[in-house]
Design an enzyme around this catalytic site. Structure first.
Site, mmCIF file in Angstrom:
data_model
loop_
_atom_site.group_PDB
_atom_site.id
_atom_site.type_symbol
_atom_site.label_atom_id
_atom_site.label_comp_id
_atom_site.label_asym_id
_atom_site.label_seq_id
_atom_site.Cartn_x
_atom_site.Cartn_y
_atom_site.Cartn_z
ATOM 1 N N GLU A 57 -93.283 3.817 -50.224
ATOM 2 C CA GLU A 57 -93.415 4.348 -48.617
ATOM 3 C C GLU A 57 -93.555 5.822 -48.680
ATOM 4 O O GLU A 57 -92.734 6.533 -48.310
ATOM 5 C CB GLU A 57 -91.878 3.708 -48.194
ATOM 6 C CG GLU A 57 -91.843 4.003 -46.803
ATOM 7 C CD GLU A 57 -90.286 3.728 -46.268
ATOM 8 O OE1 GLU A 57 -90.188 2.849 -45.353
ATOM 9 O OE2 GLU A 57 -89.442 4.250 -46.715
ATOM 10 N N GLU A 91 -79.801 0.851 -45.055
ATOM 11 C CA GLU A 91 -80.564 1.909 -45.853
ATOM 12 C C GLU A 91 -80.042 3.259 -45.089
ATOM 13 O O GLU A 91 -79.746 3.556 -43.969
ATOM 14 C CB GLU A 91 -82.268 2.086 -45.318
ATOM 15 C CG GLU A 91 -82.892 3.228 -45.758
ATOM 16 C CD GLU A 91 -84.422 3.042 -45.358
ATOM 17 O OE1 GLU A 91 -84.936 3.778 -45.842
ATOM 18 O OE2 GLU A 91 -84.629 2.183 -44.546
#
EC number: 5.3.1.22
Length: 279
Positions: A256, A155
Site C-alpha cells: 500500500e 486499522e
C-alpha cells in the site's frame, strides 16, 4: 527468510491508479502478482448498481487474480475522510447500507478480510457518543463478516496525516478489536498492522510486532519517509516482515505504497519477479 518468503498482495486503490479501475487487476497480473486488495472503490456510492459490482468482479476474475482484502465504505478516500462508521447521521447510515453489499461482493470473490475504518472525530459531537455508535456498527460489520467466513479488520492510522482520527496507535486499535470481540463473542475482529502508519506515529515496530502479531489479521507496508516502495525510505521492512513471520504471522502483506512519478509497474524492482506470485 526475506521478501521472497512472504505472501504479497497489491492495493489497487493506491497502485496502478494511472489506469482505470477495471484495468488494474490485469495490470497487477502482468506485473507478476496473483492477489490484490481494494479500498471501497465507489466513494460516493455505498450501494452501487449491480452492473458496476459485476464489472469489477469480472475484471478481477478475468485477470486471474484473487481479491484478498476489501474496505467497507469509508467516505471520500483518498480525500479528507477516514471512515464513516463513527459519524452520526447520514454517514453512519451509508456505512450500514454498505455492510451487506461489501460482504456479499467479498464472498462472491472468495475474499475473507474486510477492513472497517473508524472515522474522524466530529466537531461538536461527544467522542463517547461516536465510540458508542462505532461499536454498534462494528458489531454489525463483524457479524456480516462472520456470515461469509471472513475477518473484520480494525486499522490504526497516523496522527500527522490523520489528526482527527482517534485510533493513532497500535494499542488504541487493539482496544477496539477487543471490545468488538467481547461484544460479539465471534473472535473475528483482528488488527490491521500498517507498518508505515505506526512508524509515522513513532511506535517501536519490533515491540508492536512481538506484542500484537497474534491479534493481527493483515499487514500493510510502505517505506517512511514518503510512503514509497521498500528501499525508498529508511524502514527496515524486510527485517520487520521477517520478524512478523517468526512471531507467527502467516497472512498477507499488502503493498500500500505510492509508486512515485513513473508507472506503478516500475515500482516493484525491490521484489524479484519470481517472488510476486502468492504461494
Amino acid at each position: 527468510m526475506g521478501f521472497a518468503d512472504q505472501r504479497f498482495n497489491v492495493n489497487l486503490s493506491i497502485l496502478f491508479t494511472e489506469l482505470p479501475l477495471l484495468e488494474r487487476p490485469a495490470a497487477a497480473a502482468a506485473a507478476g502478482f496473483t492477489a490484490v486488495e481494494l479500498w471501497w472503490p465507489w466513494i460516493d456510492a455505498p450501494t452501487p448498481e449491480q452492473s458496476e459490482l459485476d464489472a469489477l468482479k469480472s475484471a478481477i476474475e478475468d485477470a486471474g487474480v484473487r481479491l484478498t482484502g476489501l474496505n467497507f465504505y469509508a467516505g471520500r478516500l483518498p480525500g479528507p475522510d477516514r471512515g464513516a462508521l463513527s459519524l452520526p447521521g447520514e454517514e453512519s447510515d451509508r456505512f450500514r447500507a454498505n455492510i451487506d453489499v461489501a460482504a456479499d461482493f467479498a464472498r462472491s470473490l472468495g475474499c475473507t478480510a474486510l477492513n472497517a475504518l473508524y472515522g474522524n472525530r466530529v466537531e461538536g459531537v461527544d467522542p463517547a457518543e461516536q465510540d458508542r455508535l462505532a461499536l454498534e456498527n462494528l458489531v454489525l460489520a463483524a457479524r456480516a463478516a462472520d456470515r461469509i467466513g471472513a475477518i473484520l479488520l480494525i486499522e490504526a492510522l497516523n496522527k500527522p496525516e490523520s489528526p482527527r482520527y482517534p485510533l493513532v496507535s497500535a494499542p488504541a486499535a487493539i482496544e477496539v478489536v477487543d471490545k468488538v470481540n467481547a461484544a460479539t463473542g465471534l473472535g473475528n475482529a483482528k488488527f490491521l498492522m500498517d507498518l508505515y502508519h505506526l512508524s509515522m506515529n513513532g511506535e517501536d515496530l519490533p515491540q508492536v510486532i512481538d506484542a500484537y502479531a497474534a491479534k493481527t489479521g493483515h499487514v500493510q507496508i510502505a517505506d517512511n519517509p514518503g510512503r514509497g516502495a521498500p528501499g525508498t525510505g529508511t524502514l527496515p521492512l524486510e527485517e520487520l516482515v521477517d520478524r512478523l513471520a517468526k512471531a507467527g504471522y502467516e497472512g498477507w502483506v499488502g503493498l500500500e505504497y505510492k509508486p512515485g512519478d513513473g508507472p506503478s509497474a516500475e515500482s516493484f524492482s525491490w521484489l524479484p519477479a519470481g517472488a510476486r506470485a502468492a504461494r
